[in-house]
Scaffold this motif. Structure first.
Motif: not given
Length: 143
Positions: A20-49
């Motif tokens: 049931g999560y195959e489409a979510i994984a595909q969506n993640l592969t199409r998005r930019t996912v970037r590691y930010v060493p100074e980010l204080s949150d576990r994660g964030q999604a920007t307005l641009t995705g």
């Protein structure tokens, strides 16, 4: 930074293996996912995705990182105005301002962890522990 990218790739591969999560994984592969060493949150999604991953999400197991990615991917599909609505609803009702925006993303993460625990018993212990942490985090921040 190559290690962080590898961990993100591993987490997306785990998501893809959960029924049931195959489409979510595909969506993640199409998005930019970037590691930010100074980010204080576990994660964030920007307005641009773009999904930003902080160091805390990489401290634990691949299960925790996968949960964070599912949570942030959910935000990329939310209406951007919901964030503003959630904020002002919280102000007017004197309740936590981002609760309405965050509740469905936290629920998406909990749903993922429940399916992961059933479909991949080798990750069940980690999934249950992560689910407790997710619920505790939501309770502490938004209730």
């Amino acid at each position: 930074m190559a290690q962080e990218a590898l961990e993100i790739t591993r987490a997306i591969a785990l998501i893809a293996c959960v029924p049931g999560y195959e489409a979510i994984a595909q969506n993640l592969t199409r998005r930019t996912v970037r590691y930010v060493p100074e980010l204080s949150d576990r994660g964030q999604a920007t307005l641009t995705g773009v999904i930003l991953i902080g160091p805390e999400a990489l401290l634990g197991s691949v299960v925790g990182l996968a949960e964070t990615l599912v949570h942030e991917e959910f935000h990329t599909r939310q209406n951007h105005l919901l964030k503003t609505h959630s904020f002002w609803s919280g102000v007017f009702t004197r309740t936590p301002v981002m609760a309405r925006y965050e509740r469905p993303a936290y629920q998406a993460a909990l749903d993922f962890l429940a399916v992961l625990a059933v479909s991949h018993p080798e990750h069940a212990g980690e999934a249950h522990a992560e689910a407790e942490a997710v619920q505790s985090s939501y309770t502490a921040l938004y209730e």
